[in-house]
Design a protein around this motif. Structure first.
Motif, PDB file in Angstrom:
ATOM      1  N   GLN A 121       0.815  -1.219   0.000  1.00 18.22           N
ATOM      2  CA  GLN A 121       0.000   0.000   0.000  1.00 18.22           C
ATOM      3  C   GLN A 121       0.848   1.268   0.000  1.00 18.22           C
ATOM      4  N   LEU A 122       2.149   1.129   0.225  1.00 17.51           N
ATOM      5  CA  LEU A 122       3.027   2.293   0.343  1.00 17.51           C
ATOM      6  C   LEU A 122       4.029   2.335  -0.802  1.00 17.51           C
ATOM      7  N   LEU A 123       4.011   3.409  -1.554  1.00 15.39           N
ATOM      8  CA  LEU A 123       5.017   3.625  -2.586  1.00 15.39           C
ATOM      9  C   LEU A 123       6.207   4.339  -1.973  1.00 15.39           C
ATOM     10  N   ASP A 124       7.348   4.232  -2.619  1.00 18.85           N
ATOM     11  CA  ASP A 124       8.527   4.938  -2.141  1.00 18.85           C
ATOM     12  C   ASP A 124       8.289   6.439  -2.208  1.00 18.85           C
ATOM     13  N   GLY A 125       8.774   7.145  -1.207  1.00 22.44           N
ATOM     14  CA  GLY A 125       8.645   8.594  -1.181  1.00 22.44           C
ATOM     15  C   GLY A 125       8.170   9.082   0.178  1.00 22.44           C
ATOM     16  N   ARG A 126       7.796  10.334   0.225  1.00 21.59           N
ATOM     17  CA  ARG A 126       7.386  10.970   1.479  1.00 21.59           C
ATOM     18  C   ARG A 126       5.926  10.686   1.783  1.00 21.59           C
ATOM     19  N   TRP A 127       5.651  10.380   3.046  1.00 29.01           N
ATOM     20  CA  TRP A 127       4.304  10.170   3.551  1.00 29.01           C
ATOM     21  C   TRP A 127       4.152  10.964   4.844  1.00 29.01           C
ATOM     22  N   ASP A 128       3.012  11.604   5.011  1.00 34.45           N
ATOM     23  CA  ASP A 128       2.661  12.237   6.277  1.00 34.45           C
ATOM     24  C   ASP A 128       1.666  11.319   6.973  1.00 34.45           C
ATOM     25  N   ILE A 129       1.997  10.904   8.182  1.00 33.70           N
ATOM     26  CA  ILE A 129       1.160   9.970   8.929  1.00 33.70           C
ATOM     27  C   ILE A 129       0.515  10.716  10.094  1.00 33.70           C
ATOM     28  N   LYS A 130      -0.781  10.520  10.228  1.00 34.90           N
ATOM     29  CA  LYS A 130      -1.528  11.091  11.343  1.00 34.90           C
ATOM     30  C   LYS A 130      -2.262   9.934  12.021  1.00 34.90           C
ATOM     31  N   ILE A 131      -1.907   9.659  13.275  1.00 36.23           N
ATOM     32  CA  ILE A 131      -2.523   8.570  14.031  1.00 36.23           C
ATOM     33  C   ILE A 131      -3.384   9.200  15.121  1.00 36.23           C
ATOM     34  N   PHE A 132      -4.685   9.003  14.986  1.00 32.30           N
ATOM     35  CA  PHE A 132      -5.645   9.550  15.945  1.00 32.30           C
ATOM     36  C   PHE A 132      -6.299   8.367  16.653  1.00 32.30           C
ATOM     37  N   TRP A 133      -6.111   8.273  17.973  1.00 35.88           N
ATOM     38  CA  TRP A 133      -6.695   7.160  18.696  1.00 35.88           C
ATOM     39  C   TRP A 133      -7.306   7.627  20.002  1.00 35.88           C
ATOM     40  N   GLU A 134      -8.210   6.807  20.507  1.00 37.04           N
ATOM     41  CA  GLU A 134      -8.895   7.102  21.762  1.00 37.04           C
ATOM     42  C   GLU A 134      -8.745   5.898  22.678  1.00 37.04           C
ATOM     43  N   TYR A 135      -8.408   6.195  23.920  1.00 38.67           N
ATOM     44  CA  TYR A 135      -8.250   5.142  24.920  1.00 38.67           C
ATOM     45  C   TYR A 135      -8.739   5.691  26.253  1.00 38.67           C
ATOM     46  N   ALA A 136      -9.625   4.948  26.890  1.00 39.07           N
ATOM     47  CA  ALA A 136     -10.178   5.308  28.208  1.00 39.07           C
ATOM     48  C   ALA A 136     -10.790   6.708  28.198  1.00 39.07           C
ATOM     49  N   GLY A 137     -11.489   7.041  27.131  1.00 40.25           N
ATOM     50  CA  GLY A 137     -12.169   8.326  27.052  1.00 40.25           C
ATOM     51  C   GLY A 137     -11.273   9.517  26.750  1.00 40.25           C
ATOM     52  N   LYS A 138     -10.015   9.281  26.495  1.00 40.86           N
ATOM     53  CA  LYS A 138      -9.068  10.354  26.215  1.00 40.86           C
ATOM     54  C   LYS A 138      -8.573  10.215  24.774  1.00 40.86           C
ATOM     55  N   GLU A 139      -8.484  11.345  24.083  1.00 40.75           N
ATOM     56  CA  GLU A 139      -8.069  11.330  22.682  1.00 40.75           C
ATOM     57  C   GLU A 139      -6.589  11.677  22.556  1.00 40.75           C
ATOM     58  N   TYR A 140      -5.932  11.013  21.606  1.00 33.04           N
ATOM     59  CA  TYR A 140      -4.506  11.206  21.364  1.00 33.04           C
ATOM     60  C   TYR A 140      -4.277  11.391  19.867  1.00 33.04           C
ATOM     61  N   LEU A 141      -3.214  12.134  19.538  1.00 35.49           N
ATOM     62  CA  LEU A 141      -2.874  12.348  18.144  1.00 35.49           C
ATOM     63  C   LEU A 141      -1.354  12.366  18.004  1.00 35.49           C
ATOM     64  N   HIS A 142      -0.872  11.605  17.035  1.00 38.02           N
ATOM     65  CA  HIS A 142       0.558  11.563  16.721  1.00 38.02           C
ATOM     66  C   HIS A 142       0.718  11.883  15.245  1.00 38.02           C
ATOM     67  N   LYS A 143       1.549  12.882  14.919  1.00 45.58           N
ATOM     68  CA  LYS A 143       1.823  13.252  13.537  1.00 45.58           C
ATOM     69  C   LYS A 143       3.304  13.050  13.245  1.00 45.58           C
ATOM     70  N   GLU A 144       3.580  12.539  12.063  1.00 46.69           N
ATOM     71  CA  GLU A 144       4.977  12.322  11.684  1.00 46.69           C
ATOM     72  C   GLU A 144       5.091  12.272  10.172  1.00 46.69           C
ATOM     73  N   SER A 145       6.193  12.740   9.651  1.00 44.53           N
ATOM     74  CA  SER A 145       6.509  12.626   8.220  1.00 44.53           C
ATOM     75  C   SER A 145       7.631  11.624   8.071  1.00 44.53           C
ATOM     76  N   ILE A 146       7.456  10.682   7.149  1.00 43.13           N
ATOM     77  CA  ILE A 146       8.484   9.677   6.921  1.00 43.13           C
ATOM     78  C   ILE A 146       8.778   9.583   5.426  1.00 43.13           C
ATOM     79  N   THR A 147       9.919   9.038   5.111  1.00 39.40           N
ATOM     80  CA  THR A 147      10.256   8.716   3.737  1.00 39.40           C
ATOM     81  C   THR A 147      10.374   7.210   3.660  1.00 39.40           C
ATOM     82  N   PHE A 148       9.495   6.609   2.874  1.00 39.38           N
ATOM     83  CA  PHE A 148       9.438   5.150   2.802  1.00 39.38           C
ATOM     84  C   PHE A 148      10.248   4.665   1.620  1.00 39.38           C
TER      85      PHE A 148
END
Length: 148
Positions: A121-148
């Motif tokens: 599913q991933l081609l070579d190059g730059r990807w911006d990843i945004k991971i939004f998750w919820e645990y125990a009623g609290k929301e979290y967000l992690h953002k990162e740019s990677i080169t695959f």
């Protein structure tokens, strides 16, 4: 017939205005130029930005952070230890800046506190990843740019 200074200045101004108008009309009517926004509903997304800021702050003050590693099978997202895997809900968004047709979202289904994004599913190059998750009623967000 001689052209005096006044006539020359008027001709130069008219020629300059015509030149600028030609480029303005050409650029606004051209379908070759891509004028897409990063998100389709930009202003609607801006209204939820405070929610993102709070979720990012929650993730940054957490005891441990998400780790993203490249593996032979694909991209491995490792969630911090201490989470009950069955209670983590959310979505992983992968954004390709160079081609919006490659963007996709994955629901978070954890096994052993890890989520695998397959290599096909991933081609070579730059990807911006945004991971939004919820645990125990609290929301979290992690953002990162990677080169695959």
């Amino acid at each position: 017939m001689k052209i005096n200074w006044g006539t020359g200045i008027v001709i130069a101004i008219v020629a300059f205005i015509s030149f600028i108008m030609f480029f303005v009309i050409t650029m606004t009517t051209s379908h070759d130029a891509n004028h897409d926004l990063v998100t389709e509903e930009y202003y609607k997304a801006e209204l939820g930005y405070q929610k993102e800021i709070d979720a990012e702050r929650n993730a940054s003050i957490a005891a441990s952070q998400i780790d993203i590693k490249k593996s032979p099978e694909g991209l491995l997202v490792i969630f911090p230890a201490g989470y009950d895997d069955t209670n983590v809900e959310g979505i992983v968004s992968l954004y390709r800046p160079s081609n919006k047709n490659l963007d996709f979202n994955l629901p978070i289904n954890l096994s052993n506190s890890q989520l695998l994004i397959p290599d096909n599913q991933l081609l070579d190059g730059r990807w911006d990843i945004k991971i939004f998750w919820e645990y125990a009623g609290k929301e979290y967000l992690h953002k990162e740019s990677i080169t695959f």
